[in-house]
Design an enzyme around this catalytic site. Structure first.
Site, PDB file in Angstrom:
ATOM      1  N   GLU A 244      56.160  22.549  32.444  1.00  0.00           N
ATOM      2  CA  GLU A 244      57.121  23.824  32.180  1.00  0.00           C
ATOM      3  C   GLU A 244      57.734  23.748  33.492  1.00  0.00           C
ATOM      4  OE1 GLU A 244      55.219  27.673  33.572  1.00  0.00           O
ATOM      5  OE2 GLU A 244      53.683  26.558  32.613  1.00  0.00           O
TER       6      GLU A 244
ATOM      7  N   THR B  46      46.010  28.118  26.026  1.00  0.00           N
ATOM      8  CA  THR B  46      45.726  26.784  26.014  1.00  0.00           C
ATOM      9  C   THR B  46      44.545  26.206  24.609  1.00  0.00           C
ATOM     10  OG1 THR B  46      46.291  26.359  28.203  1.00  0.00           O
ATOM     11  CG2 THR B  46      45.093  24.544  27.058  1.00  0.00           C
TER      12      THR B  46
ATOM     13  N   GLU C  18      36.188  27.933  30.242  1.00  0.00           N
ATOM     14  CA  GLU C  18      37.311  27.883  31.450  1.00  0.00           C
ATOM     15  C   GLU C  18      37.159  26.248  31.661  1.00  0.00           C
ATOM     16  OE1 GLU C  18      39.707  29.349  31.097  1.00  0.00           O
ATOM     17  OE2 GLU C  18      38.960  31.499  30.376  1.00  0.00           O
TER      18      GLU C  18
ATOM     19  N   GLU D 290      38.565  24.018  29.411  1.00  0.00           N
ATOM     20  CA  GLU D 290      40.123  24.012  29.277  1.00  0.00           C
ATOM     21  C   GLU D 290      40.318  22.848  30.156  1.00  0.00           C
ATOM     22  OE1 GLU D 290      43.569  27.189  30.446  1.00  0.00           O
ATOM     23  OE2 GLU D 290      42.156  27.614  28.862  1.00  0.00           O
TER      24      GLU D 290
END
Length: 437
Positions: A240, A259, A419, A422
């Protein structure tokens, strides 16, 4: 860059990533920054000038002469002013900005190492652009022009390099415990969200240009970059923008938050996408990121121009898919591109909400300085246009070693194990493609 010495050869470059990697690995153009944006790849090399900013020192170099001074104000204004003092004559600037650059705007300077690097910009002698119109070379002599075309030609149909496996599940940083601490702080009301990251050291020297080429073949970035500048090598596939300001003064940022893994097969990917768009935790994380980005752009834009588009679209970025939105506004009179970057940096999706408290948490809980991770690679044009890619999904290397880094957005509903997973999913965009030197 001035077009007086541009040399154009219309030729079809079948693999721009291979061409850029070959130019970088040729090791004949000094320091360089390669930057890919939609439809164009530019290799900028052999600096004739630079602006370097540390916590206490500013160094401005032009044609071999360096002026060193202390500085005051904000890092963004210092860089803007310093570039304005150089006889650029239509040249572009390229470089990197470290995460710690944000400390002045967010009242976090007490956390900084006094020796920390903040930013390094350079003005190249040579630019090589590859796009739909062919190959455009600026600033090079006749012999160099032929060498550049020969290197690009040699990149055609060359085999992809072979990667060296990296263990991304090893975690000496205590990531799960740090997530637990952050969740407790969020639930106590200190802040709403923070992005905590973990570093994965690599036990070998990395061939950064080869890694870039192999990884680019397996990623779908918003921007990509490859650089060797100021003692740092890095390559990455940015998911991004931190900020973009075009020649019409339109400011854009693209917050990604939320995500799931991607690339595991159509059925699994589709199920993961469906889970992503209905997961309350991911929706909340994304919505508050968009809200913050909108407020930041509003602070530097003409009233009535900020707007959100593509709200909560799903964008695929390498080994992961994200919830994504686009926020735009028109820069207000009297505001510069650097003002826009200052208010949007660091990206809300790499720091926290509110941003000041989130950044404080990052400095406290992430442990070691982030450096370029979650900073930006930037290009600045003579017209004031600016493009800043968020540095994630990247590999980094100095004389002290090579490493990867990834993080996850922590909110009150976060679970430490999820997490951690991720971060593994995000590392999957770069770790399988690291090439040993």
């Amino acid at each position: 860059m001035s077009t007086t010495d541009e040399r154009l050869r219309v030729e079809y470059v079948t693999d721009p990533a291979a061409a850029m990697s070959r130019l970088a690995s040729a090791d004949r153009f000094g320091e360089y920054v390669m930057y890919e944006r939609p439809g164009e790849w530019v290799f900028a090399a052999d600096p004739i000038g630079s602006v370097e900013l540390d916590v206490h020192e500013l160094r401005v170099t032009w044609e071999g002469r360096t002026t060193t001074s202390e500085w005051e104000g904000t890092p963004a204004s210092v860089l803007d002013t310093s570039l304005g003092t150089l006889p650029l004559e239509g040249r572009n600037a390229y470089g990197w900005i470290n995460f710690e650059f944000c400390a002045w705007a967010l009242d976090a300077t007490a956390h900084l190492d006094p020796r920390a690097n903040l930013a390094h910009l350079m003005i190249p002698r040579i630019e090589v652009r590859v796009g739909a119109s062919g190959v455009v070379i600026s600033g090079a002599g006749p012999d160099e022009v032929e060498d550049i075309h020969d290197l690009i030609a040699a990149s055609r149909d060359s085999a992809l390099p072979k990667p060296e496996p990296a263990d991304i599940r090893v975690d000496p940083t205590g990531y799960r415990d740090r997530v637990t601490t952050a969740v407790e702080e969020i639930r106590s009301g200190l802040y709403q969200k923070v992005i905590l990251s973990r570093k994965v050291d690599l036990p070998f020297v990395v061939d950064i240009p080869a890694t870039y080429r192999l990884g680019r073949a397996h990623n779908t970035p918003a921007r990509s970059f490859l650089l060797r500048l100021g003692g740092l090598e890095a390559a990455g596939y940015s998911p991004e923008l931190v900020a973009s300001v075009d020649d019409d003064r339109v400011v854009t940022t693209e917050p990604l938050a939320g995500t799931r893994a991607f690339g595991l097969g159509v059925e699994i990917d589709t199920a993961a996408r469906a889970d992503l768009v209905r997961d309350p935790k991911e929706i909340v994380e994304h919505a508050i990121s968009v809200q913050t980005s909108f407020a930041e752009i509003t602070s530097v834009a003409d009233p009535g121009t900020p707007a959100v588009s593509d709200f909560m679209a799903v964008r695929e970025r390498g080994s992961v898919q994200h919830l994504a939105s686009t926020v735009r506004g028109t820069l207000a009179a009297g505001r510069s591109s650097w003002d826009a970057l200052e208010v949007l940096f660091p990206s809300v999706t790499a720091s926290g909400i509110p941003k000041r408290e989130g950044v404080d948490s990052v400095f406290r809980l992430d442990g070691a300085p982030r450096g370029l991770y979650s900073g930006a690679v930037v290009t600045i044009s003579p017209t004031g246009a600016l493009d800043a890619a968020l540095v994630l999904r990247a590999v980094y290397q100095t004389t002290e070693g090579a490493w990867l880094r990834a993080g996850a957005g922590i909110v009150g509903q976060s679970r430490p194990e999820r997490e951690f997973e991720e971060t593994c999913e995000k590392l999957g965009s770069i770790a399988p493609y690291v090439v040993k030197a």
